[in-house]
Motif scaffolding. Structure first.
Motif, PDB file in Angstrom:
ATOM      1  N   UNK A  49     -19.926 -29.569 -13.184  1.00 22.75           N
ATOM      2  CA  UNK A  49     -20.804 -29.589 -14.357  1.00 22.75           C
ATOM      3  C   UNK A  49     -21.659 -28.329 -14.429  1.00 22.75           C
ATOM      4  N   UNK A  50     -21.686 -27.704 -15.586  1.00 23.11           N
ATOM      5  CA  UNK A  50     -22.515 -26.533 -15.800  1.00 23.11           C
ATOM      6  C   UNK A  50     -21.928 -25.242 -15.270  1.00 23.11           C
ATOM      7  N   UNK A  51     -20.689 -25.292 -14.760  1.00 23.75           N
ATOM      8  CA  UNK A  51     -20.077 -24.099 -14.190  1.00 23.75           C
ATOM      9  C   UNK A  51     -18.726 -23.824 -14.824  1.00 23.75           C
ATOM     10  N   UNK A  52     -18.310 -22.570 -14.717  1.00 26.35           N
ATOM     11  CA  UNK A  52     -16.938 -22.191 -15.019  1.00 26.35           C
ATOM     12  C   UNK A  52     -16.206 -22.019 -13.699  1.00 26.35           C
ATOM     13  N   UNK A  53     -14.872 -22.001 -13.767  1.00 26.82           N
ATOM     14  CA  UNK A  53     -14.124 -21.854 -12.519  1.00 26.82           C
ATOM     15  C   UNK A  53     -14.461 -20.548 -11.808  1.00 26.82           C
ATOM     16  N   UNK A  54     -14.835 -19.528 -12.534  1.00 23.83           N
ATOM     17  CA  UNK A  54     -15.192 -18.255 -11.910  1.00 23.83           C
ATOM     18  C   UNK A  54     -16.491 -18.343 -11.118  1.00 23.83           C
ATOM     19  N   UNK A  55     -17.259 -19.408 -11.323  1.00 25.56           N
ATOM     20  CA  UNK A  55     -18.504 -19.616 -10.563  1.00 25.56           C
ATOM     21  C   UNK A  55     -18.249 -20.336  -9.245  1.00 25.56           C
ATOM     22  N   UNK A  56     -17.049 -20.875  -9.079  1.00 25.00           N
ATOM     23  CA  UNK A  56     -16.729 -21.664  -7.889  1.00 25.00           C
ATOM     24  C   UNK A  56     -16.123 -20.738  -6.836  1.00 25.00           C
ATOM     25  N   UNK A  57     -16.877 -20.469  -5.784  1.00 20.74           N
ATOM     26  CA  UNK A  57     -16.446 -19.545  -4.728  1.00 20.74           C
ATOM     27  C   UNK A  57     -16.690 -20.212  -3.384  1.00 20.74           C
ATOM     28  N   UNK A  58     -15.650 -20.259  -2.568  1.00 20.47           N
ATOM     29  CA  UNK A  58     -15.774 -20.883  -1.250  1.00 20.47           C
ATOM     30  C   UNK A  58     -15.129 -19.982  -0.199  1.00 20.47           C
ATOM     31  N   UNK A  59     -15.692 -19.952   1.017  1.00 22.21           N
ATOM     32  CA  UNK A  59     -15.071 -19.190   2.104  1.00 22.21           C
ATOM     33  C   UNK A  59     -13.875 -19.948   2.676  1.00 22.21           C
ATOM     34  N   UNK A  60     -12.964 -19.213   3.288  1.00 20.09           N
ATOM     35  CA  UNK A  60     -11.797 -19.820   3.916  1.00 20.09           C
ATOM     36  C   UNK A  60     -11.827 -19.590   5.421  1.00 20.09           C
ATOM     37  N   UNK A  61     -11.004 -20.350   6.121  1.00 19.08           N
ATOM     38  CA  UNK A  61     -10.958 -20.250   7.578  1.00 19.08           C
ATOM     39  C   UNK A  61     -10.483 -18.872   8.038  1.00 19.08           C
ATOM     40  N   UNK A  62      -9.697 -18.188   7.182  1.00 18.60           N
ATOM     41  CA  UNK A  62      -9.172 -16.873   7.541  1.00 18.60           C
ATOM     42  C   UNK A  62     -10.183 -15.753   7.296  1.00 18.60           C
ATOM     43  N   UNK A  63     -11.372 -16.109   6.813  1.00 19.39           N
ATOM     44  CA  UNK A  63     -12.371 -15.100   6.529  1.00 19.39           C
ATOM     45  C   UNK A  63     -12.357 -14.630   5.092  1.00 19.39           C
ATOM     46  N   UNK A  64     -11.527 -15.260   4.248  1.00 15.86           N
ATOM     47  CA  UNK A  64     -11.453 -14.869   2.851  1.00 15.86           C
ATOM     48  C   UNK A  64     -12.473 -15.585   1.997  1.00 15.86           C
TER      49      UNK A  64
END
Length: 252
Positions: A49-64
């Motif tokens: 809610x209130x976000x676009x997909x471009x606002x969704x950022x998460x780190x990954x186990x590989x460091x990405x």
């Protein structure tokens, strides 16, 4: 693609004297790039809610860092160096469309994995990760969009950065970052000097970046940018070719 051109090799050797970190880049070996069929593009799920997909950022186990819909059927992965001119060119030509057309649609997720093929990538990566996760992609984009100015400023600071060789490990990246203008660059984009220095003093963070580079190299990846779409390596770093690969995979 950047491996080690004479100019970058000269810069890397200078930085290597400043940053005695064993990046351990392995010899070249061919990556496993099994082909896959074009996926059926399902309707994307709704972003928070209130976000676009471009606002969704998460780190990954590989460091990405992954931007976008975690269930996106088209997955773009870039192995990039934050001091790489070819990575900057790809971003300058393609980032706007990647984010505003593909990621925002929910059909594409974009993962950036920092590959420290040049020692100066170590403090740059540490500083990107020093920021809140939601700001990280914006900092990567800013580095690439301002590549020429960042490069010119860092070259001017190498003589001053040499002082780090005689300093304790926790002080070295601080001295390098201050001398090369990185601290100034990130300060202008919301990271306080105190916070930057705290992150740069964390020797474990720098060692993690170097270890990730070793792991990437062990996969047979030796240049930047190296781009994959749904696990298939794109044979070129040109934006036009990456764009074609995305479209062929079902991004539109």
């Amino acid at each position: 693609m950047t491996t080690f051109s004479p100019r970058l090799r000269q810069r890397a050797f200078a930085a290597a004297a400043i940053l005695p970190l064993a990046l351990g880049l392995a010899a070249c070996k061919k990556a496993d790039n099994a082909t896959s069929s074009t996926p059926t593009v399902a309707a994307p799920t709704t972003p928070p809610a209130g976000k676009q997909w471009s606002d969704v950022i998460v780190p990954t186990a590989e460091g990405g860092l992954v931007m976008g819909n975690p269930a996106a059927p088209v997955k773009l992965v870039e192995y990039g160096s934050l001091s790489c001119p070819h990575c900057a060119k790809l971003a300058q030509e393609g980032m706007e469309k990647i984010v505003n057309t593909y990621v925002k649609s929910g059909k594409v997720s974009y993962e950036f994995r920092s590959f420290a093929i040049h020692p100066q990538d170590v403090p740059l990566t540490v500083l990107v990760r020093c920021a809140p996760t939601e700001a990280s992609f914006g900092l990567i984009e800013q580095l690439f969009m301002n590549y020429d100015a960042v490069e010119k400023r860092s070259e001017a600071g190498f003589p001053q950065a040499q002082a780090s060789q005689n300093q304790p490990p926790a002080q070295r990246l601080i001295t390098v970052s201050d001398a090369l203008g990185y601290t100034e660059f990130f300060s202008a984009r919301g990271l306080s000097v105190d916070q930057q220095h705290k992150c740069l003093a964390d020797t474990a963070a720098a060692a993690k970046v170097a270890k990730e580079a070793e792991n990437i190299s062990n996969k047979g990846i030796e240049s930047t940018p190296t781009v994959f779409v749904n696990g298939n390596k794109v044979g070129s770093s040109e934006w036009s070719d990456v764009d074609k690969a995305l479209q062929a995979a079902g991004a539109v």
